[in-house]
Design an enzyme around this catalytic site. Structure first.
Site, mmCIF file in Angstrom:
data_model
loop_
_atom_site.group_PDB
_atom_site.id
_atom_site.type_symbol
_atom_site.label_atom_id
_atom_site.label_comp_id
_atom_site.label_asym_id
_atom_site.label_seq_id
_atom_site.Cartn_x
_atom_site.Cartn_y
_atom_site.Cartn_z
ATOM 1 N N GLU A 1 0.833 -1.196 0.000
ATOM 2 C CA GLU A 1 0.000 0.000 0.000
ATOM 3 C C GLU A 1 0.862 1.237 0.000
ATOM 4 O O GLU A 1 2.073 1.154 -0.161
ATOM 5 C CB GLU A 1 -0.958 -0.027 1.194
ATOM 6 N N TYR B 1 0.258 4.595 -6.703
ATOM 7 C CA TYR B 1 1.204 4.253 -5.659
ATOM 8 C C TYR B 1 1.080 2.790 -5.247
ATOM 9 O O TYR B 1 -0.013 2.221 -5.266
ATOM 10 C CB TYR B 1 0.988 5.140 -4.424
ATOM 11 N N SER B 2 2.210 2.218 -4.860
ATOM 12 C CA SER B 2 2.273 0.881 -4.278
ATOM 13 C C SER B 2 1.559 -0.155 -5.158
ATOM 14 O O SER B 2 1.981 -0.398 -6.278
ATOM 15 C CB SER B 2 1.695 0.909 -2.867
ATOM 16 N N ALA B 3 0.490 -0.772 -4.671
ATOM 17 C CA ALA B 3 -0.205 -1.796 -5.454
ATOM 18 C C ALA B 3 -0.682 -1.234 -6.790
ATOM 19 O O ALA B 3 -0.667 -1.927 -7.808
ATOM 20 C CB ALA B 3 -1.393 -2.341 -4.667
#
Length: 363
Positions: free
Chosen positions: A15, A129-131
């Site tokens: 996340e 972002y992230s995932a």
């Protein structure tokens, strides 16, 4: 909020940089902002798949209301686009702070494989972002706007120790369990050193998987990915570090592929786009390029691209082309009553209705 609480209780997830970033994203919740959550299929062979809000593994009834998108839904829409012969380009329209780890790697691998079958382009519009970046990086290209951000390539886990709060409330939990590790991460008790060590090992394992995924997708070294330290990168900086390929806007991206599709359609009929424009100039078209493009658009709209070359050779302007095409469509479908019973519609609306009638009748 119930689903979000369940999501956080998974403890380990890919996340954004911090939980605070998720809170900031709440300002984009559909309660306060209408999210464009419909899949768009244009006549020019483009399918836009929105990937908005917090990402989860499975679809739930209130995902749209809560501002969430599931990996299941994303995969289903991409699969539909892959088998749709009219779709040549899939655009992933991403605006997400990230989401849960479960199901993410499977989806990323699926997109990475799917991009060998059809062109898949991702745009951070505005957050990936992230995932969400893991999904974006799996596409053939990653584009950003001047203000959008990508990155947060890291893993975070959280344990909430509310034992002190329980004590102030006069509540004491007694847990009975079998199996030494069964009570790990119980929020009503302080975390043990063994539980913390186990959680850190899992975070490290997922981080290595995440880094290797991005390195493969972007053709970068794992050292390069780790050097980002899960930071956020915007605009030109995202391109400089290798996490993005170019800067554009969503509308420019769509217009660009529509233009390319128009050229492709002409080539399928053995007509060179640049030759057509030059031929139009020789015939004395005023604002030649705009006029020729309008003739091309009308022919494609009427599903008669074979008329393009004929109109250009005869010096037919856009208005004349529209009248001729309407006449042909009306005659073919024997639906001339449409032209007289709906006078409030524009000529282009009428052409669309006649074309639809033609398609329904199997012509």
């Amino acid at each position: 909020m119930k689903q979000q609480a369940m999501w956080l209780n998974k403890a380990v997830m890919v996340e954004p940089r911090s939980f605070e970033l998720l809170s900031l994203h709440a300002a984009k919740h559909p309660t306060f902002k209408n999210i464009k959550h419909a899949v768009k299929n244009s006549e020019s062979g483009i399918k836009v798949i929105p990937i908005h809000g917090i990402l989860t593994k499975k679809s739930e009834a209130f995902d749209d209301v809560l501002g969430m998108t599931s990996y299941e839904k994303i995969r289903e829409e991409i699969e539909e686009a892959l088998i749709d012969e009219e779709v040549e380009t899939i655009i992933l329209d991403i605006d997400s702070p990230g989401g849960e780890v479960n199901g993410l790697f499977d989806l990323a691998d699926f997109i990475y494989e799917a991009r060998t079958k059809k062109r898949i382009v991702a745009i951070a519009n505005d957050d990936a972002y992230s995932a969400a970046y893991a999904i974006a990086s799996s596409a053939e290209k990653v584009l950003v706007t001047r203000t959008s951000g990508v990155g947060s390539i890291g893993v975070i886990a959280s344990h909430i120790d509310q034992s002190g709060f329980d004590e102030k409330q006069g509540v004491k939990y007694t847990t009975v369990f079998a199996g030494k590790r069964k009570n790990d991460l119980n929020p009503h008790e302080p975390i043990t050193s063994e539980s913390l060590e186990s959680l850190q090992e899992e975070v490290g394992r997922l981080y290595e998987m995440f880094v290797q995924l991005i390195a493969r997708n972007r053709n970068l070294s794992t050292e390069k990915i780790k050097s980002t330290e899960a930071g956020l990168y915007f605009g030109e900086k995202a391109i400089e570090i290798g996490l993005a390929d170019g800067i554009t806007t969503f509308s420019e991206l769509i217009d660009n592929y529509r233009s390319n599709m128009t050229k492709t359609e002409i080539k399928e009929h053995a007509i060179d786009f640049d030759d057509l424009l030059e031929q139009g100039r020789c015939l004395g078209y005023e604002s030649c390029r705009k006029e020729v493009l309008e003739v091309i658009r009308l022919c494609n709209l009427s599903k008669m691209p074979e008329k393009i070359g004929e109109f250009i050779e005869q010096g037919v302007n856009a208005k004349q082309a529209q009248e001729i095409l309407m006449s042909i469509l009306a005659e073919r479908t024997k639906k001339t009553e449409i032209l007289s019973t709906i006078p409030q519609n524009t000529p282009e609306d009428l052409m669309m209705q006649v074309a639809k009638s033609r398609a329904k009748s199997g012509i």
